[in-house]
Design a protein around this motif. Structure first.
Motif, PDB file in Angstrom:
ATOM      1  N   LEU A   1      -5.920   2.657   7.574  1.00 49.28           N
ATOM      2  CA  LEU A   1      -5.106   3.143   6.465  1.00 49.28           C
ATOM      3  C   LEU A   1      -4.986   4.666   6.508  1.00 49.28           C
ATOM      4  O   LEU A   1      -5.885   5.356   6.994  1.00 49.28           O
ATOM      5  N   ARG A   2      -3.885   5.173   5.992  1.00 46.65           N
ATOM      6  CA  ARG A   2      -3.706   6.620   5.899  1.00 46.65           C
ATOM      7  C   ARG A   2      -4.764   7.188   4.954  1.00 46.65           C
ATOM      8  O   ARG A   2      -5.000   6.670   3.870  1.00 46.65           O
TER       9      ARG A   2
ATOM     10  N   GLN B   1      -5.489   9.203   2.456  1.00 47.44           N
ATOM     11  CA  GLN B   1      -4.967   9.928   1.303  1.00 47.44           C
ATOM     12  C   GLN B   1      -5.252   9.101   0.055  1.00 47.44           C
ATOM     13  O   GLN B   1      -5.588   7.913   0.151  1.00 47.44           O
TER      14      GLN B   1
ATOM     15  N   THR C   1      -9.635   9.372  -1.332  1.00 51.67           N
ATOM     16  CA  THR C   1      -9.630   9.617   0.110  1.00 51.67           C
ATOM     17  C   THR C   1     -10.927   9.155   0.768  1.00 51.67           C
ATOM     18  O   THR C   1     -10.915   8.514   1.827  1.00 51.67           O
TER      19      THR C   1
ATOM     20  N   ALA D   1      -0.632   9.401  -8.023  1.00 54.86           N
ATOM     21  CA  ALA D   1      -0.946   7.968  -8.045  1.00 54.86           C
ATOM     22  C   ALA D   1      -1.162   7.478  -9.466  1.00 54.86           C
ATOM     23  O   ALA D   1      -0.621   6.440  -9.882  1.00 54.86           O
TER      24      ALA D   1
ATOM     25  N   THR E   1      -4.653   6.544  -2.589  1.00 53.74           N
ATOM     26  CA  THR E   1      -3.876   5.343  -2.271  1.00 53.74           C
ATOM     27  C   THR E   1      -3.846   4.370  -3.433  1.00 53.74           C
ATOM     28  O   THR E   1      -4.828   4.233  -4.162  1.00 53.74           O
TER      29      THR E   1
ATOM     30  N   TYR F   1      -6.567   1.849  -7.434  1.00 52.86           N
ATOM     31  CA  TYR F   1      -6.572   3.210  -6.898  1.00 52.86           C
ATOM     32  C   TYR F   1      -7.805   3.396  -6.021  1.00 52.86           C
ATOM     33  O   TYR F   1      -8.905   2.940  -6.362  1.00 52.86           O
TER      34      TYR F   1
ATOM     35  N   GLY G   1       4.850   9.607  -3.883  1.00 53.29           N
ATOM     36  CA  GLY G   1       4.348   8.524  -3.045  1.00 53.29           C
ATOM     37  C   GLY G   1       5.179   8.363  -1.791  1.00 53.29           C
ATOM     38  O   GLY G   1       6.387   8.609  -1.790  1.00 53.29           O
TER      39      GLY G   1
ATOM     40  N   THR H   1       0.687   5.683  -0.416  1.00 55.18           N
ATOM     41  CA  THR H   1      -0.198   6.844  -0.471  1.00 55.18           C
ATOM     42  C   THR H   1       0.469   7.997  -1.219  1.00 55.18           C
ATOM     43  O   THR H   1       1.699   8.067  -1.334  1.00 55.18           O
TER      44      THR H   1
ATOM     45  N   VAL I   1       0.861  -1.173   0.000  1.00 51.42           N
ATOM     46  CA  VAL I   1       0.000   0.000   0.000  1.00 51.42           C
ATOM     47  C   VAL I   1       0.901   1.227   0.000  1.00 51.42           C
ATOM     48  O   VAL I   1       1.862   1.305   0.764  1.00 51.42           O
TER      49      VAL I   1
ATOM     50  N   ILE J   1     -11.088   5.403   1.155  1.00 53.66           N
ATOM     51  CA  ILE J   1     -10.255   4.946   2.271  1.00 53.66           C
ATOM     52  C   ILE J   1     -10.966   5.201   3.598  1.00 53.66           C
ATOM     53  O   ILE J   1     -10.949   4.349   4.511  1.00 53.66           O
TER      54      ILE J   1
END
Length: 478
Positions: free
Chosen positions: A281-282, A284, A267, A245, A286, A264, A314, A238, A236, A270
């Motif tokens: 997960l962060r 952003q 935000t 991305a 991703t 992909y 990234g 971000t 993974v 996610i």
């Protein structure tokens, strides 16, 4: 969302579902035939946002002869027939617009043969991809097409499914070698062979693949298989924005990096996955990545992807090395549709699945984001960007006509953008009922006319899944 009269097939000469017809079916099939409300409702819609349209009876088929005999009776009585598998289609393919008989093929669930030396397997239509892959593990093989849903291979063939692995292994179009289908007049047709290629006549196999049950009922398929990868690694990463991305993906594809999966997620997607699956997960834009190969080849792929990701902003490259970690990661991705839907209680999802040439991916994704930015309801973007295919999810209140109209307007704008870029209105979900107007825009009048003539040659009474893919002129049912 309502079904308009223009989306129905032309008026037909079909006979009603009479007591005499019901009794004839009952005599042949006994307990396999069900006319109870529960069975009818369970076969009334799939996963589409359309309201249910139940059949008049459901047949649980167990053998090829069941399908043949049912089709013969329906042909004599001019009764519509809809094939039914796992019920996971998204575009209204399962709606019984004119009633009729739903033939449930999940009981045809035998793995006929596994030919490990030839890398092929023959399965009945009701076998699921999970069932097949469990049987293939002892042979060191797998079938890679993975649309995420617990789908049957017959249904995946009928809708030309693809999914997260398509960037490397292709879709059902590339992986169905031959099939058996029952036509509208109850003939059994065998198309193709187990050979890897053929130049013998028209490619009837490809004609049935993606026909959505309008040309015949697929009862058996022979599939390409692949060796299980010696090594698998997932990651993974971000990005500060979607452009970084997507540029990473485009550069990787143009350089020939053999990614197995490349997904992909925006935000908001996610956020939904974190909320529903507790992923942490962060939040952003991703990429979910997966690599298949030998340990040495994986190292090369990973190093190159890390460089590309870093060059495009990234960060936070996190690995999922253990099988259980990869399973959790991809389960969350496959369930992103339901996670997004769960963010709004009582909602339905209208999903696009446009696909564009890889060079147009960044513009298409950004264009979709721009189209959706002022939407009055939640929207998310995610998908299989390694092959130019992504989804826009419009999470709407189905009881609010204004929202539904707005969603259809935004959906059409995203599709128009993709077609103008040389892309398609559907990369994997099919046409069904929902995308009929988009297909006409994409294929043109001459293309639609040719499809109609093929349909009429196979099914002149328009009995097979009527009202799907395109409408027919009045002469179709005369």
């Amino acid at each position: 969302m309502t079904i308009t009269s223009q989306q129905h097939a032309a008026p037909s000469l079909r006979q009603p579902f009479t007591d005499e017809l019901r009794e004839r079916l009952r005599q042949r099939f006994d307990a396999q035939l069900n006319t109870g409300d529960s069975a009818l409702n369970n076969h009334a819609r799939g996963e589409s946002p359309f309201p249910p349209a139940p059949p008049q009876a459901v047949l649980m088929a167990h053998h090829l002869d069941d399908v043949v005999d049912a089709m013969r009776i329906c042909h004599e009585h001019r009764l519509p027939v809809i094939a039914h598998g796992a019920g996971s289609s998204l575009e209204g393919q399962l709606l019984a617009l004119e009633g009729g008989l739903s033939i449930d093929l999940t009981g045809l669930n035998a793995i006929v043969s596994i030919n490990a030396e030839d890398l092929t397997a023959t399965v009945q239509a009701g076998v699921t991809r999970e069932q097949l892959n469990d049987a293939l593990k002892p042979h060191g093989l797998f079938f890679p097409i993975d649309p995420g849903a617990h789908a049957t291979l017959g249904g995946m063939t009928a809708t030309r499914a693809s999914g997260t692995n398509a960037v490397r292994y292709g879709s059902m179009r590339e992986n169905v070698l031959s099939l058996t289908a029952v036509t509208a007049d109850a003939r059994v047709v065998h198309t193709g062979t187990r050979a890897r290629k053929s130049a013998a006549g028209y490619d009837l196999t490809r004609l049935f693949v993606g026909s959505e049950g309008t040309l015949g009922l697929i009862t058996e398929v022979t599939l390409r298989l692949y060796p299980l990868p010696e090594a698998i690694s997932a990651a993974v990463v971000t990005f500060p924005d979607s452009r970084g991305a997507v540029d990473t993906v485009i550069q990787a594809m143009q350089m020939g990096v053999p990614l197995a999966r490349c997904e992909y997620l925006c935000t908001r997607s996610i956020e939904a996955i974190n909320l529903v699956h507790g992923m942490g997960l962060r939040v952003q834009p991703t990429l979910f990545l997966e690599f298949h190969g030998t340990p040495a080849s994986l190292q090369e792929q990973v190093e190159l992807m890390q460089t590309l990701c870093s060059d495009n902003g990234g960060e936070g490259f996190e690995w999922a090395e253990r099988p259980e970690d990869r399973t959790r990661l991809w389960k969350a991705r496959h369930n992103a549709y339901y996670a997004c839907r769960a963010t709004r209680v009582g909602s339905e999802v209208i999903a696009t699945d446009t696909c564009v040439p890889i060079s147009q991916l960044a513009s298409s994704l950004q264009g979709a984001a721009d189209i959706l930015k002022d939407a009055s309801f939640p929207t998310m973007l995610f998908g299989h960007v390694g092959d130019g295919n992504f989804h826009a999810l419009l999470v709407v209140d189905p009881t609010n006509p204004a929202e539904m109209a707005e969603a259809e307007h935004l959906n059409a704008a995203i599709v128009d953008l993709a077609i103008d870029m040389g892309g398609t209105c559907t990369g994997e979900h099919g046409i069904g009922l929902h995308k009929m107007d988009f297909l006409r825009r994409e294929a043109g009048e001459e293309g639609i006319d040719l499809m109609q003539r093929i349909k009429q040659a196979f099914d002149p009474l328009n009995l097979l899944n009527p009202g799907k893919i395109f409408s027919l002129p009045d002469a179709a049912s005369a």
